[in-house]
Design a protein around this motif. Structure first.
Motif, mmCIF file in Angstrom:
data_model
loop_
_atom_site.group_PDB
_atom_site.id
_atom_site.type_symbol
_atom_site.label_atom_id
_atom_site.label_comp_id
_atom_site.label_asym_id
_atom_site.label_seq_id
_atom_site.Cartn_x
_atom_site.Cartn_y
_atom_site.Cartn_z
ATOM 1 N N THR A 102 0.819 -1.220 0.000
ATOM 2 C CA THR A 102 0.000 0.000 0.000
ATOM 3 C C THR A 102 0.849 1.265 0.000
ATOM 4 O OG1 THR A 102 -0.170 0.121 2.423
ATOM 5 C CG2 THR A 102 -1.808 -1.224 1.265
ATOM 6 N N PHE A 129 -7.256 -0.979 0.359
ATOM 7 C CA PHE A 129 -7.759 -1.139 -1.006
ATOM 8 C C PHE A 129 -7.959 0.197 -1.711
ATOM 9 C CE2 PHE A 129 -8.379 -5.537 0.135
ATOM 10 C CZ PHE A 129 -8.120 -6.179 -1.070
ATOM 11 N N ILE A 130 -8.133 1.272 -0.971
ATOM 12 C CA ILE A 130 -8.096 2.599 -1.587
ATOM 13 C C ILE A 130 -6.704 2.862 -2.149
ATOM 14 C CG2 ILE A 130 -8.159 5.082 -1.098
ATOM 15 C CD1 ILE A 130 -10.407 4.486 0.931
ATOM 16 N N ARG A 133 -5.981 0.692 -5.192
ATOM 17 C CA ARG A 133 -6.663 1.237 -6.377
ATOM 18 C C ARG A 133 -5.889 2.427 -6.931
ATOM 19 N NH1 ARG A 133 -10.750 4.928 -7.168
ATOM 20 N NH2 ARG A 133 -11.050 5.181 -4.918
ATOM 21 N N MET A 136 -3.505 1.713 -9.704
ATOM 22 C CA MET A 136 -4.093 1.155 -10.916
ATOM 23 C C MET A 136 -4.474 2.229 -11.924
ATOM 24 S SD MET A 136 -4.373 -2.220 -10.553
ATOM 25 C CE MET A 136 -5.804 -2.808 -11.468
ATOM 26 N N PHE A 142 -8.483 -6.471 -11.439
ATOM 27 C CA PHE A 142 -7.955 -7.058 -10.201
ATOM 28 C C PHE A 142 -8.467 -8.482 -10.098
ATOM 29 C CE2 PHE A 142 -8.633 -7.969 -5.631
ATOM 30 C CZ PHE A 142 -7.334 -7.847 -5.178
ATOM 31 N N LEU A 194 -14.339 -3.673 -0.766
ATOM 32 C CA LEU A 194 -13.858 -3.191 -2.063
ATOM 33 C C LEU A 194 -14.762 -2.097 -2.627
ATOM 34 C CD1 LEU A 194 -12.030 -5.782 -1.828
ATOM 35 C CD2 LEU A 194 -12.058 -5.765 -4.326
ATOM 36 N N GLU A 195 -16.056 -2.268 -2.480
ATOM 37 C CA GLU A 195 -16.954 -1.231 -2.995
ATOM 38 C C GLU A 195 -16.772 0.072 -2.228
ATOM 39 O OE1 GLU A 195 -20.801 -3.059 -2.884
ATOM 40 O OE2 GLU A 195 -20.546 -3.980 -4.878
ATOM 41 N N TRP A 199 -13.777 0.318 -5.770
ATOM 42 C CA TRP A 199 -13.652 -0.653 -6.849
ATOM 43 C C TRP A 199 -15.022 -0.923 -7.464
ATOM 44 C CZ3 TRP A 199 -8.904 -2.778 -8.378
ATOM 45 C CH2 TRP A 199 -7.823 -2.465 -7.553
ATOM 46 N N GLN A 200 -15.013 -1.320 -8.731
ATOM 47 C CA GLN A 200 -16.247 -1.557 -9.480
ATOM 48 C C GLN A 200 -16.364 -3.038 -9.867
ATOM 49 O OE1 GLN A 200 -18.339 1.164 -9.994
ATOM 50 N NE2 GLN A 200 -16.797 2.276 -8.797
ATOM 51 N N LYS A 275 -12.752 -4.193 -10.905
ATOM 52 C CA LYS A 275 -12.137 -3.232 -11.818
ATOM 53 C C LYS A 275 -11.848 -1.940 -11.055
ATOM 54 C CE LYS A 275 -14.451 -4.810 -16.045
ATOM 55 N NZ LYS A 275 -15.364 -4.408 -17.147
ATOM 56 N N ALA A 276 -10.751 -1.297 -11.420
ATOM 57 C CA ALA A 276 -10.375 -0.036 -10.806
ATOM 58 C C ALA A 276 -11.260 1.098 -11.337
ATOM 59 C CB ALA A 276 -8.912 0.269 -11.076
#
Length: 276
Positions: A102, A129-130, A133, A136, A142, A194-195, A199-200, A275-276
């Motif tokens: 990270t 995870f922020i 992302r 990316m 991912f 993740l959301e 992330w998508q 997905k990013a």
């Protein structure tokens, strides 16, 4: 004093995983293709492997996508030494960087991020995870694997149960969300993490099957299984006599696989894609 993840993976655990890299990668080999298949039809140019360990996934990704750059990130200096030796022996141009993923600085944004059991150890997973992302490119893919709950993973749960009758005192009740191998077992929680991190198209697909255990003989397989996971931690923490525990694990393996092998146990994981 609580041991940090960096300390843990650069002391006994990192040394063990480096020494036993071939055996451990053999157990986990069935997960490599599902991870790369999780990238879909994407043809990546810059691949980053989170928690790359001894590099088996990084090296396969480079073979699969020879035109792409591939970078492996891991806290464990001992395991990265094995990864670098493997890359040199294979003649593969893969970079390995020691440190917290990270906090990594990349020459170019990744358009593919992959991980084999390297994402469950973050103290603050949403924040982690922020930051991942942030490494990316927009629309980057991912794909990773993480374990489902321990009872579905007999290869770890059954040796653990074999240890229980020999304990000097009951083990502490684990925090299911604490950093560790089963921290991402809860599908709804992980999708939410993740959301929340932006992330998508987050999806988790179950993988279930059997893992082949190391060892040519029943005794070798049983001895090895007492060196892994929660069973190993309890044996070491309580200074337990290994001989009766190995005998108990041998009984389990005979019931699972027969006395002559191959020695296999059931496992359950999630293939996590986004997905990013």
């Amino acid at each position: 004093m609580t041991q940090t993840q960096e300390e843990y993976w650069n002391e006994d655990a990192g040394d063990f995983w480096a020494k036993e890299a071939d055996a451990l990668d053999g157990i986990l080999e069935p997960f490599l293709n599902p991870i790369l298949e999780g990238l879909g039809g994407h043809n990546p140019q810059h691949i980053v492997d989170i928690g790359c360990g001894a590099g088996s996934l990084s090296l396969l990704a480079k073979r699969r996508y020879p035109a792409a750059t591939c970078t492996g990130l891991d806290l464990s200096v001992p395991m990265l030494g094995v990864a670098q030796d493997r890359a040199a022996a294979a003649g593969l141009d893969v970079s390995f960087i020691a440190g917290d993923a990270t906090k990594a600085q990349l020459d170019a944004p990744a358009d593919a991020m992959i991980s084999r059991y390297g994402i469950m150890f973050f103290e603050e997973p949403v924040d982690a995870f922020i930051k991942l992302r942030g490494l990316m490119a927009a629309g980057g893919r991912f794909s990773a694997v993480c374990w489902q709950e321990m009872p579905k993973n007999g290869w770890l749960a059954k040796p653990m149960r074999a240890v229980l009758p020999f304990l000097k005192e009951p083990p502490p009740e684990p925090d299911p969300h604490a950093p560790g191998p089963f921290a991402f077992a809860d599908k709804a929680r992980v999708v939410g993490i993740l959301e929340q991190a932006g992330w998508q198209d987050v999806a988790m697909t179950p993988w279930e099957g059997k893992l082949k255990l190391p060892g040519e003989t029943l005794d070798e397989a049983a001895n090895f299984m007492t060196t892994l996971g929660p069973a190993s931690s309890l044996i070491k923490a309580q200074g337990l006599d290994l001989e009766p525990i190995v005998a108990a694990v041998m009984d389990i393996l005979k019931a699972e696989s027969g006395p002559d092998g191959p020695y296999e146990m059931e496992a359950a994981a999630w293939v996590l894609t986004a997905k990013a």
